[in-house]
Design a protein around this motif. Sequence first.
Motif, PDB file in Angstrom:
ATOM      1  N   VAL A  79       0.757  -1.122  -0.131  1.00 52.24           N
ATOM      2  CA  VAL A  79      -0.061   0.097  -0.157  1.00 52.24           C
ATOM      3  C   VAL A  79       0.722   1.264  -0.067  1.00 52.24           C
ATOM      4  N   ASP A  80       0.614   2.111  -0.728  1.00 58.39           N
ATOM      5  CA  ASP A  80       1.079   3.559  -0.867  1.00 58.39           C
ATOM      6  C   ASP A  80       0.818   4.585   0.169  1.00 58.39           C
ATOM      7  N   LEU A  81      -0.659   4.356   0.271  1.00 54.75           N
ATOM      8  CA  LEU A  81      -1.201   5.601   1.015  1.00 54.75           C
ATOM      9  C   LEU A  81      -2.163   4.802   2.036  1.00 54.75           C
ATOM     10  N   ILE A  82      -1.972   5.300   3.384  1.00 56.56           N
ATOM     11  CA  ILE A  82      -3.295   4.712   4.200  1.00 56.56           C
ATOM     12  C   ILE A  82      -4.103   6.054   4.419  1.00 56.56           C
ATOM     13  N   VAL A  83      -5.469   5.704   4.423  1.00 58.78           N
ATOM     14  CA  VAL A  83      -6.374   6.674   4.702  1.00 58.78           C
ATOM     15  C   VAL A  83      -7.246   6.205   5.820  1.00 58.78           C
ATOM     16  N   THR A  84      -7.267   7.073   6.973  1.00 61.32           N
ATOM     17  CA  THR A  84      -8.230   6.739   7.941  1.00 61.32           C
ATOM     18  C   THR A  84      -9.388   7.375   7.854  1.00 61.32           C
ATOM     19  N   ALA A  85     -10.521   6.741   7.562  1.00 61.23           N
ATOM     20  CA  ALA A  85     -11.680   7.376   7.256  1.00 61.23           C
ATOM     21  C   ALA A  85     -12.989   6.878   8.394  1.00 61.23           C
ATOM     22  N   GLY A  86     -13.065   7.733   9.219  1.00 56.22           N
ATOM     23  CA  GLY A  86     -14.344   7.308  10.383  1.00 56.22           C
ATOM     24  C   GLY A  86     -13.647   6.233  11.117  1.00 56.22           C
ATOM     25  N   PHE A  87     -12.213   6.367  11.435  1.00 58.69           N
ATOM     26  CA  PHE A  87     -11.497   5.304  12.035  1.00 58.69           C
ATOM     27  C   PHE A  87     -11.278   5.805  13.506  1.00 58.69           C
ATOM     28  N   LEU A  88     -11.782   5.134  14.377  1.00 58.11           N
ATOM     29  CA  LEU A  88     -11.650   5.523  15.743  1.00 58.11           C
ATOM     30  C   LEU A  88     -10.529   4.888  16.679  1.00 58.11           C
ATOM     31  N   SER A  89      -9.706   4.139  16.192  1.00 59.49           N
ATOM     32  CA  SER A  89      -8.520   3.611  16.923  1.00 59.49           C
ATOM     33  C   SER A  89      -7.560   4.537  16.682  1.00 59.49           C
ATOM     34  N   ILE A  90      -6.312   4.620  17.778  1.00 59.23           N
ATOM     35  CA  ILE A  90      -5.246   5.507  17.429  1.00 59.23           C
ATOM     36  C   ILE A  90      -3.973   4.506  16.927  1.00 59.23           C
ATOM     37  N   LEU A  91      -3.383   4.985  16.033  1.00 58.66           N
ATOM     38  CA  LEU A  91      -2.342   4.490  15.349  1.00 58.66           C
ATOM     39  C   LEU A  91      -1.069   4.840  15.995  1.00 58.66           C
ATOM     40  N   LYS A  92      -0.114   3.755  16.049  1.00 57.29           N
ATOM     41  CA  LYS A  92       1.148   4.024  16.894  1.00 57.29           C
ATOM     42  C   LYS A  92       2.125   3.085  16.455  1.00 57.29           C
ATOM     43  N   GLY A  93       3.384   3.347  16.883  1.00 56.38           N
ATOM     44  CA  GLY A  93       4.575   2.253  16.880  1.00 56.38           C
ATOM     45  C   GLY A  93       5.106   2.437  15.491  1.00 56.38           C
ATOM     46  N   GLU A  94       5.793   1.309  15.025  1.00 60.21           N
ATOM     47  CA  GLU A  94       6.301   1.162  13.850  1.00 60.21           C
ATOM     48  C   GLU A  94       5.496   1.614  12.461  1.00 60.21           C
ATOM     49  N   LEU A  95       4.156   1.402  12.567  1.00 57.64           N
ATOM     50  CA  LEU A  95       3.500   1.840  11.527  1.00 57.64           C
ATOM     51  C   LEU A  95       3.593   3.177  11.076  1.00 57.64           C
ATOM     52  N   LEU A  96       3.831   4.276  12.097  1.00 56.86           N
ATOM     53  CA  LEU A  96       3.664   5.332  11.997  1.00 56.86           C
ATOM     54  C   LEU A  96       4.980   5.811  11.450  1.00 56.86           C
ATOM     55  N   LYS A  97       6.199   5.158  11.868  1.00 51.56           N
ATOM     56  CA  LYS A  97       7.400   5.439  11.344  1.00 51.56           C
ATOM     57  C   LYS A  97       7.544   5.067   9.939  1.00 51.56           C
ATOM     58  N   LYS A  98       7.101   3.907   9.674  1.00 52.26           N
ATOM     59  CA  LYS A  98       7.249   3.233   8.224  1.00 52.26           C
ATOM     60  C   LYS A  98       6.353   3.860   7.195  1.00 52.26           C
ATOM     61  N   TYR A  99       5.476   4.425   7.646  1.00 49.94           N
ATOM     62  CA  TYR A  99       4.433   5.213   6.616  1.00 49.94           C
ATOM     63  C   TYR A  99       4.295   6.713   7.376  1.00 49.94           C
ATOM     64  N   LYS A 100       5.362   7.284   7.487  1.00 46.83           N
ATOM     65  CA  LYS A 100       5.404   8.799   7.950  1.00 46.83           C
ATOM     66  C   LYS A 100       5.184   9.542   6.756  1.00 46.83           C
ATOM     67  N   ASN A 101       4.120  10.583   6.851  1.00 48.31           N
ATOM     68  CA  ASN A 101       3.384  11.436   5.590  1.00 48.31           C
ATOM     69  C   ASN A 101       2.976  10.449   4.607  1.00 48.31           C
ATOM     70  N   LYS A 102       2.431   9.120   5.075  1.00 42.42           N
ATOM     71  CA  LYS A 102       1.631   8.465   4.081  1.00 42.42           C
ATOM     72  C   LYS A 102       0.491   7.845   4.798  1.00 42.42           C
ATOM     73  N   ILE A 103       0.147   8.535   5.682  1.00 45.09           N
ATOM     74  CA  ILE A 103      -1.193   8.262   6.521  1.00 45.09           C
ATOM     75  C   ILE A 103      -2.003   9.599   6.473  1.00 45.09           C
ATOM     76  N   ILE A 104      -3.316   9.494   6.005  1.00 44.52           N
ATOM     77  CA  ILE A 104      -4.053  10.862   6.077  1.00 44.52           C
ATOM     78  C   ILE A 104      -5.222  10.549   6.662  1.00 44.52           C
ATOM     79  N   ASN A 105      -5.875  11.699   7.553  1.00 52.12           N
ATOM     80  CA  ASN A 105      -7.163  11.559   8.358  1.00 52.12           C
ATOM     81  C   ASN A 105      -8.051  12.453   7.890  1.00 52.12           C
ATOM     82  N   ILE A 106      -9.452  12.252   8.019  1.00 52.79           N
ATOM     83  CA  ILE A 106     -10.428  13.296   7.758  1.00 52.79           C
ATOM     84  C   ILE A 106     -10.923  13.494   9.145  1.00 52.79           C
ATOM     85  N   HIS A 107     -10.935  14.798   9.500  1.00 53.98           N
ATOM     86  CA  HIS A 107     -11.615  15.167  10.779  1.00 53.98           C
ATOM     87  C   HIS A 107     -12.642  16.095  10.670  1.00 53.98           C
ATOM     88  N   PRO A 108     -13.797  15.930  11.072  1.00 53.25           N
ATOM     89  CA  PRO A 108     -15.138  17.053  10.839  1.00 53.25           C
ATOM     90  C   PRO A 108     -14.973  18.055  11.508  1.00 53.25           C
TER      91      PRO A 108
END
Length: 203
Positions: A79-108
């Motif tokens: 996967v090139d880009l992760i999109v959190t869309a109505g996702f309620l869990s908090i992401l952490k750890g290695e995922l945030l490092k490996k996907y730095k600036n490759k995870i986006i979120n929509i907030h209302p």
Amino acid sequence: MFKIGVLISGGGTNLQSIIDNVNSGYLDCKIEIVISDSENAYGIERARKSGIDAVALPKKQYGDALSDEILKIVSERKVDLIVTAGFLSILKGELLKKYKNKIINIHPSLIPSFCGKGMYGLNVHKAAINYGVKTSGCTVHFVDEGTDTGPIIIQKAVPVFSDDTAEILQKRVLDKEHEALPEAIKLIAEDKLEVHDRRVLIK
Ligand code: GRF
């Protein structure tokens, strides 16, 4: 083909807007996988109806291992880009490092207003109405170690009227979310963004 993974927890109307924009050709991307932290999320049904692979990782079952399990899946699927869309869990750890600036979120809301811990769903719109703001809206931002704190990519504003209920405002904002998220995905898929500390510039 630019591949995205979409993380959901509920109804998945933002997921649906991505699906619709892929199908219309506006987004030259493939939704490679949909991952839900709830097995009851209707968004899973939306994915399956569109022939998109979907998997549930119930947060009560995965707990602290959720982010690592997500990393395993998105890595396997390249996967090139992760999109959190109505996702309620908090992401952490290695995922945030490996996907730095490759995870986006929509907030209302218009971050930094009405965001952070406990600010999700109707809570956001109730807070906006109770504060008396005349303008609200939505924000697409990069996900970092904080909650709703990453660099801002796109914001779209809506008016708040004196007789608005939280539900009415939520619907008005949601319509803008369904525009903003595909626009942000397109900018990233076409490599049109530059991130300089907190500031995101469109090339
Ligand atoms: C939306 O308001 C979104 O901004 C927030 O979760 C709500 C539900 O999103 N993150 P969806 O309908 O499940 O996409």
